[in-house]
Design a protein around this motif. Structure first.
Motif, PDB file in Angstrom:
ATOM      1  N   ARG A 178       0.369  -1.209   0.033  1.00 19.15           N
ATOM      2  CA  ARG A 178       0.271  -0.303   0.134  1.00 19.15           C
ATOM      3  C   ARG A 178       0.893   1.151  -0.388  1.00 19.15           C
ATOM      4  NH1 ARG A 178      -3.063   2.389   5.086  1.00 19.15           N
ATOM      5  NH2 ARG A 178      -4.383   4.206   3.773  1.00 19.15           N
ATOM      6  N   ILE A 179       0.422   2.646  -0.956  1.00 20.65           N
ATOM      7  CA  ILE A 179       1.270   3.616  -0.783  1.00 20.65           C
ATOM      8  C   ILE A 179       1.234   4.491  -1.029  1.00 20.65           C
ATOM      9  CG2 ILE A 179       2.593   4.066  -2.640  1.00 20.65           C
ATOM     10  CD1 ILE A 179       3.776   1.299  -2.784  1.00 20.65           C
ATOM     11  N   LEU A 180       2.200   5.470   0.280  1.00 22.61           N
ATOM     12  CA  LEU A 180       1.418   6.788   0.205  1.00 22.61           C
ATOM     13  C   LEU A 180       2.942   7.710   0.199  1.00 22.61           C
ATOM     14  CD1 LEU A 180       0.364   6.028   4.240  1.00 22.61           C
ATOM     15  CD2 LEU A 180      -1.322   6.030   2.077  1.00 22.61           C
ATOM     16  N   ASN A 181       2.221   8.474  -0.466  1.00 22.95           N
ATOM     17  CA  ASN A 181       3.166   9.403  -1.385  1.00 22.95           C
ATOM     18  C   ASN A 181       2.151  10.931  -0.778  1.00 22.95           C
ATOM     19  OD1 ASN A 181       4.801   7.933  -3.168  1.00 22.95           O
ATOM     20  ND2 ASN A 181       3.380   7.807  -4.958  1.00 22.95           N
ATOM     21  N   GLU A 182       4.048  11.087  -0.524  1.00 28.71           N
ATOM     22  CA  GLU A 182       4.059  12.967   0.118  1.00 28.71           C
ATOM     23  C   GLU A 182       2.724  12.625   0.883  1.00 28.71           C
ATOM     24  OE1 GLU A 182       5.164  15.534  -2.892  1.00 28.71           O
ATOM     25  OE2 GLU A 182       6.860  14.788  -3.296  1.00 28.71           O
ATOM     26  N   VAL A 183       2.857  12.154   2.137  1.00 31.87           N
ATOM     27  CA  VAL A 183       1.286  12.207   2.898  1.00 31.87           C
ATOM     28  C   VAL A 183       1.900  12.750   3.904  1.00 31.87           C
ATOM     29  CG1 VAL A 183       0.103  11.049   4.311  1.00 31.87           C
ATOM     30  CG2 VAL A 183      -0.027  10.142   1.622  1.00 31.87           C
TER      31      VAL A 183
ATOM     32  N   GLY B  23       1.147  16.497  16.617  1.00 32.36           N
ATOM     33  CA  GLY B  23       0.574  17.106  18.217  1.00 32.36           C
ATOM     34  C   GLY B  23       0.923  18.738  17.885  1.00 32.36           C
ATOM     35  N   LYS B  24       0.453  19.679  17.820  1.00 31.35           N
ATOM     36  CA  LYS B  24       0.826  21.371  17.938  1.00 31.35           C
ATOM     37  C   LYS B  24       1.338  21.515  16.802  1.00 31.35           C
ATOM     38  CE  LYS B  24       3.906  20.148  21.985  1.00 31.35           C
ATOM     39  NZ  LYS B  24       5.321  20.991  22.607  1.00 31.35           N
ATOM     40  N   GLY B  25       0.485  21.082  15.585  1.00 31.62           N
ATOM     41  CA  GLY B  25      -0.133  21.341  14.413  1.00 31.62           C
ATOM     42  C   GLY B  25       1.400  21.372  13.945  1.00 31.62           C
ATOM     43  N   LEU B  26       2.475  20.441  13.739  1.00 29.71           N
ATOM     44  CA  LEU B  26       3.582  20.232  13.598  1.00 29.71           C
ATOM     45  C   LEU B  26       3.181  18.845  12.688  1.00 29.71           C
ATOM     46  CD1 LEU B  26       6.179  20.494  16.079  1.00 29.71           C
ATOM     47  CD2 LEU B  26       5.248  21.825  14.255  1.00 29.71           C
ATOM     48  N   ALA B  27       3.568  18.465  11.283  1.00 31.47           N
ATOM     49  CA  ALA B  27       3.774  17.020  10.448  1.00 31.47           C
ATOM     50  C   ALA B  27       5.222  16.929  10.208  1.00 31.47           C
ATOM     51  CB  ALA B  27       2.588  17.469   9.524  1.00 31.47           C
ATOM     52  N   LYS B  28       5.703  15.943   9.443  1.00 35.18           N
ATOM     53  CA  LYS B  28       6.385  15.672   8.443  1.00 35.18           C
ATOM     54  C   LYS B  28       6.247  14.870   7.334  1.00 35.18           C
ATOM     55  CE  LYS B  28       9.864  16.449  11.474  1.00 35.18           C
ATOM     56  NZ  LYS B  28      11.066  17.667  11.368  1.00 35.18           N
ATOM     57  N   ARG B  29       6.900  14.904   6.533  1.00 39.48           N
ATOM     58  CA  ARG B  29       6.213  14.206   5.052  1.00 39.48           C
ATOM     59  C   ARG B  29       7.034  13.454   4.611  1.00 39.48           C
ATOM     60  NH1 ARG B  29       2.613  18.378   0.815  1.00 39.48           N
ATOM     61  NH2 ARG B  29       1.442  18.008   2.473  1.00 39.48           N
ATOM     62  N   PRO B  30       7.416  12.252   4.412  1.00 36.00           N
ATOM     63  CA  PRO B  30       8.012  12.051   3.793  1.00 36.00           C
ATOM     64  C   PRO B  30       7.961  11.113   2.135  1.00 36.00           C
ATOM     65  CG  PRO B  30       7.419  10.334   5.297  1.00 36.00           C
ATOM     66  CD  PRO B  30       6.776  11.606   5.558  1.00 36.00           C
ATOM     67  N   ASP B  31       9.072  10.643   1.738  1.00 31.36           N
ATOM     68  CA  ASP B  31       8.941  11.361  -0.003  1.00 31.36           C
ATOM     69  C   ASP B  31       7.501   9.644  -0.137  1.00 31.36           C
ATOM     70  OD1 ASP B  31       9.849  13.189  -0.630  1.00 31.36           O
ATOM     71  OD2 ASP B  31      11.657  11.966  -0.764  1.00 31.36           O
ATOM     72  N   ARG B  32       8.038   8.727   0.455  1.00 30.04           N
ATOM     73  CA  ARG B  32       7.142   8.070   0.121  1.00 30.04           C
ATOM     74  C   ARG B  32       7.030   6.571   1.120  1.00 30.04           C
ATOM     75  NH1 ARG B  32       5.834   4.539  -5.454  1.00 30.04           N
ATOM     76  NH2 ARG B  32       5.770   2.555  -4.784  1.00 30.04           N
ATOM     77  N   VAL B  33       5.879   5.827   1.913  1.00 24.67           N
ATOM     78  CA  VAL B  33       5.726   4.946   2.972  1.00 24.67           C
ATOM     79  C   VAL B  33       4.902   4.024   2.222  1.00 24.67           C
ATOM     80  CG1 VAL B  33       4.452   4.233   4.689  1.00 24.67           C
ATOM     81  CG2 VAL B  33       5.926   6.858   4.456  1.00 24.67           C
ATOM     82  N   MET B  34       5.736   2.901   2.033  1.00 24.98           N
ATOM     83  CA  MET B  34       5.179   1.706   1.180  1.00 24.98           C
ATOM     84  C   MET B  34       5.015   0.374   2.832  1.00 24.98           C
ATOM     85  SD  MET B  34       8.178   1.199  -1.421  1.00 24.98           S
ATOM     86  CE  MET B  34       9.168   1.811  -0.048  1.00 24.98           C
ATOM     87  N   ILE B  35       3.687   0.419   2.620  1.00 22.57           N
ATOM     88  CA  ILE B  35       3.318  -0.673   4.500  1.00 22.57           C
ATOM     89  C   ILE B  35       3.131  -1.874   3.536  1.00 22.57           C
ATOM     90  CG2 ILE B  35       1.080  -1.137   5.652  1.00 22.57           C
ATOM     91  CD1 ILE B  35       0.682   1.961   5.802  1.00 22.57           C
ATOM     92  N   TYR B  36       3.762  -3.019   3.728  1.00 24.37           N
ATOM     93  CA  TYR B  36       3.036  -4.624   3.778  1.00 24.37           C
ATOM     94  C   TYR B  36       2.658  -5.418   4.895  1.00 24.37           C
ATOM     95  CZ  TYR B  36       6.922  -3.671   0.306  1.00 24.37           C
ATOM     96  OH  TYR B  36       7.430  -3.045  -1.220  1.00 24.37           O
ATOM     97  N   ASP B  37       1.879  -6.604   4.716  1.00 33.10           N
ATOM     98  CA  ASP B  37       1.643  -7.102   5.540  1.00 33.10           C
ATOM     99  C   ASP B  37       2.674  -7.294   6.917  1.00 33.10           C
ATOM    100  OD1 ASP B  37      -0.760  -7.893   3.761  1.00 33.10           O
ATOM    101  OD2 ASP B  37       0.764  -9.436   3.150  1.00 33.10           O
ATOM    102  N   ASP B  38       3.908  -7.072   6.937  1.00 30.14           N
ATOM    103  CA  ASP B  38       4.986  -7.874   8.567  1.00 30.14           C
ATOM    104  C   ASP B  38       5.549  -6.058   7.977  1.00 30.14           C
ATOM    105  OD1 ASP B  38       6.707  -8.355   5.572  1.00 30.14           O
ATOM    106  OD2 ASP B  38       7.199 -10.229   5.858  1.00 30.14           O
ATOM    107  N   GLN B  39       5.806  -5.576   7.227  1.00 33.40           N
ATOM    108  CA  GLN B  39       6.506  -4.630   7.444  1.00 33.40           C
ATOM    109  C   GLN B  39       6.440  -2.977   7.124  1.00 33.40           C
ATOM    110  OE1 GLN B  39      10.578  -4.726   5.907  1.00 33.40           O
ATOM    111  NE2 GLN B  39       9.651  -6.551   4.123  1.00 33.40           N
ATOM    112  N   VAL B  40       7.440  -2.159   7.421  1.00 29.81           N
ATOM    113  CA  VAL B  40       6.638  -0.521   7.054  1.00 29.81           C
ATOM    114  C   VAL B  40       7.966  -0.118   6.001  1.00 29.81           C
ATOM    115  CG1 VAL B  40       5.721   1.501   6.957  1.00 29.81           C
ATOM    116  CG2 VAL B  40       5.180  -0.001   7.854  1.00 29.81           C
ATOM    117  N   VAL B  41       8.263   0.102   5.049  1.00 28.01           N
ATOM    118  CA  VAL B  41       9.417   0.665   4.874  1.00 28.01           C
ATOM    119  C   VAL B  41       9.187   2.356   3.843  1.00 28.01           C
ATOM    120  CG1 VAL B  41      11.161   0.559   2.543  1.00 28.01           C
ATOM    121  CG2 VAL B  41      10.275  -1.416   3.386  1.00 28.01           C
TER     122      VAL B  41
END
Length: 359
Positions: free
Chosen positions: A283-288, A293-311
């Motif tokens: 499952r792909i999350l691009n720039e999400v 908290g406190k209105g702050l956020a971080k935005r990685p370029d690409r997050v890949m969610i597998y059944d057993d791990q996240v990359v």
């Protein structure tokens, strides 16, 4: 006060689009439904007139063709059956024909919007022998055996055999029921809001310039920026051409540059470790944004969610490595682990240096 002013000016006329998956009924006119399709369609009032409404008869602008009336270039006459016995009979019957066609087309649109089930409520005619409305037409068509015939090369359904005149119900086919979704048994989690914070627009609005694509100082920077933006729109390798084509159509790059960019991306995504990131298994999350908290956020370029791990992957197109990138990636990994993902791995992909660093 600004919200109330906006509501008085325009807000009260706004509409809300409901998601297709929501358990709700959409109410719209037949004309608004043109080109759309729905699992189930309910027509609550299948009884509009075939001809113009008596209360809304239009004015016909006619040119008389008989003397001495032909000396008048145009004559406004009120539409009505009385015109059938006058010199305006041709104009009257021509308008009547078009009114029939328009109302029958409306019936056609209403009856062809459903994919699975169509429910129509149509009152019983007071004078079955006279057809003046759609309800008259429907009752006549469903209860007459004359329609149960076979044309050359075309079989017609025996509609009358499916119509129960005593209960006034026409039923054909089987009832449709939506498939039960896998996540329907999951409990709904409600998060109560004790306070709603409001910040003045003067303190939170910033300009975001969208013209950066037209002000590259060199080809390397343009190439790196484009590569980064295109990668943010790609889920699998098959998306490369479509993502690049969008920039070519908008004039950011020409056809030659688009071909070069596609070739470069094809080669990059064929690398041994990278290929698994773009094969469609995750499952792909691009720039999400990751909110913490406190209105702050971080935005990685690409997050890949597998059944057993996240990359997690961050693209870098510079010519130098930096420890700042490692600290940044550690923050991403730490935040995702706080979401109860145990196995999280981060990678810094130095594209121009042809190096991938695990964090």
């Amino acid at each position: 006060s600004r919200f109330l002013q906006w509501w008085d000016d325009t807000g009260s006329r706004k509409t809300i689009a409901t998601p297709d998956a929501q358990n709700a009924i959409r109410i719209l006119t037949i004309h608004k439904s043109k080109g759309l399709g729905f699992k189930v369609v309910i027509v609550p009032f299948g009884d509009w007139e075939i001809d113009h409404k008596p209360s809304k008869q239009p004015v016909l602008w006619c040119h008389p063709d008989k003397t001495p009336f032909n000396q008048l270039h145009l004559v406004p006459v009120r539409y009505g059956s009385v015109l059938g016995n006058t010199i305006f009979a041709d104009d009257y019957f021509n308008e009547k024909l078009h009114a029939f066609i328009d109302n029958l087309n409306t019936l056609y649109v209403a009856f062809t919007r459903s994919k699975e089930e169509l429910i129509v409520f149509s009152p019983k005619p007071k004078k079955p022998e006279k057809i003046s409305s759609m309800s008259d037409l429907l009752w006549n068509g469903l209860s007459t055996d004359g329609y149960d015939s076979t044309r050359e090369g075309e079989s017609l359904l025996p509609l009358a055999s499916h119509f129960d005149s005593e209960s006034a119900v026409f039923e054909l086919g089987s009832w449709w029921h939506p498939e039960k979704k896998k996540n329907e048994d999951r409990p709904v989690t409600e998060i109560p809001m004790q306070r709603i914070h409001s910040v003045s627009p003067d303190d939170r609005l910033q300009l975001r310039l969208h013209g950066k694509g037209f002000f590259f100082d060199n080809k390397e920077r343009k190439h790196g920026t484009l590569m980064h933006e295109v990668l943010s729109r790609i889920h699998t390798k098959a998306d490369i051409r479509q993502a690049v084509e969008g920039y070519r159509v908008s004039g950011v790059i020409n056809r030659e540059e688009a071909d070069v960019l596609c070739g470069r991306l094809d080669a990059l995504l064929d690398k041994q470790l990278v290929a698994g990131w773009y094969d469609g298994t995750a499952r792909i999350l691009n720039e999400v944004d990751i909110l913490y908290g406190k209105g702050l956020a971080k935005r990685p370029d690409r997050v890949m969610i597998y059944d057993d791990q996240v990359v997690v992957v961050d693209y870098k197109f510079g010519q130098k490595e930096s420890k700042t990138y490692i600290s940044q990636m550690k923050e991403y990994v730490g935040l995702i682990r706080q979401m109860d993902y145990k196995q999280v791995t981060g990678y810094i992909w130095y594209v121009e240096l042809d190096k991938i660093e695990a964090v």
